[in-house]
Motif scaffolding. Sequence first.
Motif, PDB file in Angstrom:
ATOM      1  N   VAL A 119     -15.801  44.003 -21.583  1.00  0.00           N
ATOM      2  CA  VAL A 119     -14.483  44.610 -21.741  1.00  0.00           C
ATOM      3  C   VAL A 119     -13.485  43.473 -21.904  1.00  0.00           C
ATOM      4  O   VAL A 119     -13.458  42.542 -21.096  1.00  0.00           O
ATOM      5  CB  VAL A 119     -14.101  45.478 -20.524  1.00  0.00           C
ATOM      6  N   TYR A 120     -12.679  43.523 -22.959  1.00  0.00           N
ATOM      7  CA  TYR A 120     -11.665  42.502 -23.203  1.00  0.00           C
ATOM      8  C   TYR A 120     -10.348  42.944 -22.558  1.00  0.00           C
ATOM      9  O   TYR A 120     -10.013  44.131 -22.586  1.00  0.00           O
ATOM     10  CB  TYR A 120     -11.466  42.294 -24.704  1.00  0.00           C
ATOM     11  N   GLY A 121      -9.624  41.996 -21.988  1.00  0.00           N
ATOM     12  CA  GLY A 121      -8.401  42.357 -21.284  1.00  0.00           C
ATOM     13  C   GLY A 121      -7.202  41.539 -21.710  1.00  0.00           C
ATOM     14  O   GLY A 121      -7.323  40.382 -22.120  1.00  0.00           O
ATOM     15  N   GLN A 133      -4.070  46.020 -20.444  1.00  0.00           N
ATOM     16  CA  GLN A 133      -4.796  46.610 -21.565  1.00  0.00           C
ATOM     17  C   GLN A 133      -6.258  46.172 -21.523  1.00  0.00           C
ATOM     18  O   GLN A 133      -6.552  44.985 -21.393  1.00  0.00           O
ATOM     19  CB  GLN A 133      -4.172  46.191 -22.893  1.00  0.00           C
ATOM     20  N   TYR A 134      -7.144  47.149 -21.655  1.00  0.00           N
ATOM     21  CA  TYR A 134      -8.582  46.885 -21.681  1.00  0.00           C
ATOM     22  C   TYR A 134      -9.125  47.395 -23.018  1.00  0.00           C
ATOM     23  O   TYR A 134      -8.996  48.581 -23.335  1.00  0.00           O
ATOM     24  CB  TYR A 134      -9.275  47.581 -20.513  1.00  0.00           C
ATOM     25  N   TRP A 160     -12.895  50.070 -32.049  1.00  0.00           N
ATOM     26  CA  TRP A 160     -12.159  49.576 -30.885  1.00  0.00           C
ATOM     27  C   TRP A 160     -11.585  50.765 -30.121  1.00  0.00           C
ATOM     28  O   TRP A 160     -10.900  51.610 -30.691  1.00  0.00           O
ATOM     29  CB  TRP A 160     -11.002  48.674 -31.303  1.00  0.00           C
ATOM     30  N   GLU A 161     -11.852  50.827 -28.839  1.00  0.00           N
ATOM     31  CA  GLU A 161     -11.238  51.816 -27.959  1.00  0.00           C
ATOM     32  C   GLU A 161     -10.460  51.073 -26.872  1.00  0.00           C
ATOM     33  O   GLU A 161     -10.711  49.883 -26.629  1.00  0.00           O
ATOM     34  CB  GLU A 161     -12.293  52.727 -27.329  1.00  0.00           C
ATOM     35  N   ALA A 162      -9.522  51.763 -26.230  1.00  0.00           N
ATOM     36  CA  ALA A 162      -8.662  51.071 -25.269  1.00  0.00           C
ATOM     37  C   ALA A 162      -8.331  51.958 -24.076  1.00  0.00           C
ATOM     38  O   ALA A 162      -8.252  53.182 -24.187  1.00  0.00           O
ATOM     39  CB  ALA A 162      -7.369  50.619 -25.945  1.00  0.00           C
ATOM     40  N   VAL A 163      -8.142  51.298 -22.942  1.00  0.00           N
ATOM     41  CA  VAL A 163      -7.638  51.929 -21.724  1.00  0.00           C
ATOM     42  C   VAL A 163      -6.491  51.062 -21.221  1.00  0.00           C
ATOM     43  O   VAL A 163      -6.616  49.834 -21.177  1.00  0.00           O
ATOM     44  CB  VAL A 163      -8.725  52.037 -20.638  1.00  0.00           C
ATOM     45  N   SER A 164      -5.373  51.679 -20.877  1.00  0.00           N
ATOM     46  CA  SER A 164      -4.228  50.944 -20.344  1.00  0.00           C
ATOM     47  C   SER A 164      -3.905  51.438 -18.939  1.00  0.00           C
ATOM     48  O   SER A 164      -3.961  52.642 -18.671  1.00  0.00           O
ATOM     49  CB  SER A 164      -2.992  51.119 -21.235  1.00  0.00           C
TER      50      SER A 164
END
Length: 234
Positions: A119-121, A133-134, A160-164
Amino acid sequence: MRAARRLVAVTVFALVALAPWTGAAPAARPSLETLLTRHVPVLVLHPAEQIRPAPVDGFLADSDLERRTATGWEAIAGSLSAAGRATRLDQRLCLAVEGVAATSCYVEAERAHRGGPVVYGAAFRAKSRIDLQYWIWYPWNVYSPTVPPGDLWQVHEGDWEAVSVILDLDGRPLHVGTSRHSEGARREWGRVTKRGSRPVVYVALGSHASFFGSGAHRFDPRFVDPALISVIKA
């Protein structure tokens, strides 16, 4: 004089005793790196999911940089960051035009890189909020309203998916936001399922859209290509 001394002594003692509560500097706020580590989301994948979060490096190594021309796409030299518009990365080992049948090829290509889940942050401090942001990379996307995919499906390379996680400036979580194709969702921190300080996010099979709960979810037709809607109605 003695009474005065006692009064002074008592007054000074009181000020010293109260200093940690009224006059001391506020406790240091946690660093952005600490907050990023603290709130990394827990991703719950469907048991049948074949494409899992992965380092993007493998896909980059397996891809050619291409530019759109009047006759189609052609490979070009150079870096992606300097390529400009009308360019793309094309994974050379697999053929997306094969549709759902290409899934096994993308699975094997990623497996060859032997990379674990990543997971990139990134973190940003604004005037009154902190935005954690992940970003999660999936090399292949398969969307279908049925499991397993039937006659109706949509595929593409690179997802690309994201979780904030939104916090106040003291590091207290306020909201969690999740990405979905062409839309997203937000929920207050108190209503989000958590494991410790980490929000739990449920990943849709194939499409990797992010939800706050498991089970079947309806898609909003306002965010679907009209051509696809016409096929569904037919």
